[in-house]
Design a protein around this motif. Structure first.
Motif, PDB file in Angstrom:
ATOM      1  N   ALA A  19      73.994  -4.809  26.732  1.00 33.56           N
ATOM      2  CA  ALA A  19      72.605  -4.349  26.819  1.00 33.56           C
ATOM      3  C   ALA A  19      71.836  -4.683  25.546  1.00 33.56           C
ATOM      4  O   ALA A  19      70.671  -5.108  25.611  1.00 33.56           O
ATOM      5  CB  ALA A  19      72.560  -2.850  27.091  1.00 33.56           C
ATOM      6  N   LEU A  20      72.472  -4.522  24.398  1.00 32.39           N
ATOM      7  CA  LEU A  20      71.814  -4.867  23.133  1.00 32.39           C
ATOM      8  C   LEU A  20      71.565  -6.370  23.037  1.00 32.39           C
ATOM      9  O   LEU A  20      70.512  -6.807  22.556  1.00 32.39           O
ATOM     10  CB  LEU A  20      72.649  -4.383  21.949  1.00 32.39           C
ATOM     11  CG  LEU A  20      72.717  -2.860  21.790  1.00 32.39           C
ATOM     12  CD1 LEU A  20      73.696  -2.484  20.688  1.00 32.39           C
ATOM     13  CD2 LEU A  20      71.338  -2.290  21.511  1.00 32.39           C
ATOM     14  N   LEU A  21      72.520  -7.162  23.514  1.00 36.69           N
ATOM     15  CA  LEU A  21      72.347  -8.618  23.481  1.00 36.69           C
ATOM     16  C   LEU A  21      71.297  -9.072  24.492  1.00 36.69           C
ATOM     17  O   LEU A  21      70.673 -10.120  24.310  1.00 36.69           O
ATOM     18  CB  LEU A  21      73.679  -9.324  23.719  1.00 36.69           C
ATOM     19  CG  LEU A  21      74.675  -9.202  22.575  1.00 36.69           C
ATOM     20  CD1 LEU A  21      76.015  -9.827  22.954  1.00 36.69           C
ATOM     21  CD2 LEU A  21      74.129  -9.838  21.297  1.00 36.69           C
ATOM     22  N   ALA A  22      71.086  -8.300  25.556  1.00 32.38           N
ATOM     23  CA  ALA A  22      70.029  -8.623  26.509  1.00 32.38           C
ATOM     24  C   ALA A  22      68.658  -8.475  25.854  1.00 32.38           C
ATOM     25  O   ALA A  22      67.710  -9.179  26.211  1.00 32.38           O
ATOM     26  CB  ALA A  22      70.129  -7.731  27.748  1.00 32.38           C
ATOM     27  N   LEU A  87      76.240  -7.331  33.020  1.00 28.16           N
ATOM     28  CA  LEU A  87      75.409  -6.205  32.605  1.00 28.16           C
ATOM     29  C   LEU A  87      74.779  -5.526  33.822  1.00 28.16           C
ATOM     30  O   LEU A  87      74.742  -4.292  33.897  1.00 28.16           O
ATOM     31  CB  LEU A  87      74.328  -6.663  31.623  1.00 28.16           C
ATOM     32  CG  LEU A  87      73.377  -5.582  31.119  1.00 28.16           C
ATOM     33  CD1 LEU A  87      74.125  -4.446  30.427  1.00 28.16           C
ATOM     34  CD2 LEU A  87      72.333  -6.198  30.192  1.00 28.16           C
ATOM     35  N   GLU A  88      74.322  -6.311  34.781  1.00 25.21           N
ATOM     36  CA  GLU A  88      73.758  -5.728  36.002  1.00 25.21           C
ATOM     37  C   GLU A  88      74.833  -4.917  36.739  1.00 25.21           C
ATOM     38  O   GLU A  88      74.564  -3.795  37.203  1.00 25.21           O
ATOM     39  CB  GLU A  88      73.218  -6.829  36.913  1.00 25.21           C
ATOM     40  CG  GLU A  88      72.533  -6.300  38.150  1.00 25.21           C
ATOM     41  CD  GLU A  88      71.961  -7.403  39.023  1.00 25.21           C
ATOM     42  OE1 GLU A  88      71.936  -7.208  40.249  1.00 25.21           O
ATOM     43  OE2 GLU A  88      71.536  -8.441  38.486  1.00 25.21           O
ATOM     44  N   ASP A  89      76.031  -5.453  36.824  1.00 23.26           N
ATOM     45  CA  ASP A  89      77.143  -4.729  37.453  1.00 23.26           C
ATOM     46  C   ASP A  89      77.450  -3.437  36.691  1.00 23.26           C
ATOM     47  O   ASP A  89      77.723  -2.404  37.300  1.00 23.26           O
ATOM     48  CB  ASP A  89      78.396  -5.601  37.520  1.00 23.26           C
ATOM     49  CG  ASP A  89      78.249  -6.788  38.460  1.00 23.26           C
ATOM     50  OD1 ASP A  89      77.293  -6.817  39.268  1.00 23.26           O
ATOM     51  OD2 ASP A  89      79.093  -7.704  38.369  1.00 23.26           O
ATOM     52  N   PHE A  90      77.410  -3.509  35.359  1.00 25.21           N
ATOM     53  CA  PHE A  90      77.639  -2.320  34.528  1.00 25.21           C
ATOM     54  C   PHE A  90      76.617  -1.234  34.856  1.00 25.21           C
ATOM     55  O   PHE A  90      76.970  -0.074  35.065  1.00 25.21           O
ATOM     56  CB  PHE A  90      77.571  -2.687  33.039  1.00 25.21           C
ATOM     57  CG  PHE A  90      77.539  -1.496  32.125  1.00 25.21           C
ATOM     58  CD1 PHE A  90      78.708  -0.832  31.793  1.00 25.21           C
ATOM     59  CD2 PHE A  90      76.345  -1.024  31.602  1.00 25.21           C
ATOM     60  CE1 PHE A  90      78.689   0.289  30.949  1.00 25.21           C
ATOM     61  CE2 PHE A  90      76.314   0.084  30.760  1.00 25.21           C
ATOM     62  CZ  PHE A  90      77.486   0.737  30.439  1.00 25.21           C
ATOM     63  N   TRP A  91      75.320  -1.615  34.916  1.00 21.56           N
ATOM     64  CA  TRP A  91      74.277  -0.617  35.180  1.00 21.56           C
ATOM     65  C   TRP A  91      74.416  -0.032  36.582  1.00 21.56           C
ATOM     66  O   TRP A  91      74.193   1.169  36.784  1.00 21.56           O
ATOM     67  CB  TRP A  91      72.882  -1.192  34.970  1.00 21.56           C
ATOM     68  CG  TRP A  91      72.520  -1.379  33.530  1.00 21.56           C
ATOM     69  CD1 TRP A  91      72.070  -2.520  32.941  1.00 21.56           C
ATOM     70  CD2 TRP A  91      72.588  -0.400  32.479  1.00 21.56           C
ATOM     71  NE1 TRP A  91      71.862  -2.311  31.595  1.00 21.56           N
ATOM     72  CE2 TRP A  91      72.169  -1.026  31.288  1.00 21.56           C
ATOM     73  CE3 TRP A  91      72.973   0.934  32.420  1.00 21.56           C
ATOM     74  CZ2 TRP A  91      72.111  -0.357  30.067  1.00 21.56           C
ATOM     75  CZ3 TRP A  91      72.923   1.603  31.201  1.00 21.56           C
ATOM     76  CH2 TRP A  91      72.493   0.964  30.043  1.00 21.56           C
TER      77      TRP A  91
END
Length: 115
Positions: A19-22, A87-91
């Motif tokens: 998320a931070l790298l996004a 990241l989308e899967d994580f969220w």
């Protein structure tokens, strides 16, 4: 930090870093600083570097070596398409778990709702 918090963070730290790298590309120490700035003050720098190795091996980031004023070149990590999907899967997973846990908490007669 308590043992329970440490264990929960192990499962979510990769998502936090992604998320931070996004938000913007960064190098290791900068990522550690940003993680701490978000309130995760007890995360060891070595933990972040080990995680960066793992996400690089999983091809979730692109890495560019950028010259440093002090010492060897820095590895700057940029989220790539696979990392964005991860990241989308994580969220999505986070939202699923959060909803279920909040339901459990709401239905728990032993939970103190005032705290």
């Amino acid at each position: 930090m308590g043992k329970q918090m440490t264990e929960m963070l192990k499962g979510t730290l990769e998502g936090i870093v992604l998320a931070l790298l996004a938000e913007q590309p960064a190098y290791g120490y900068e990522i550690t600083t940003r993680v701490r700035d978000h309130g995760f003050t007890d995360i060891a720098e070595g933990t972040i570097y080990a995680l960066l190795v793992r996400i690089e091996q999983k091809n979730l980031v692109d890495v560019e070596k950028v010259p440093s004023e002090k010492g060897p070149p820095r590895k700057v990590y940029t989220l790539n398409a696979a990392g964005t999907q991860e990241l989308e899967d994580f969220w999505n997973t986070w939202d699923f778990l959060k909803t279920r846990i909040e339901q459990l908490n709401t239905n728990n007669p032993h939970t103190n709702k005032e705290n």
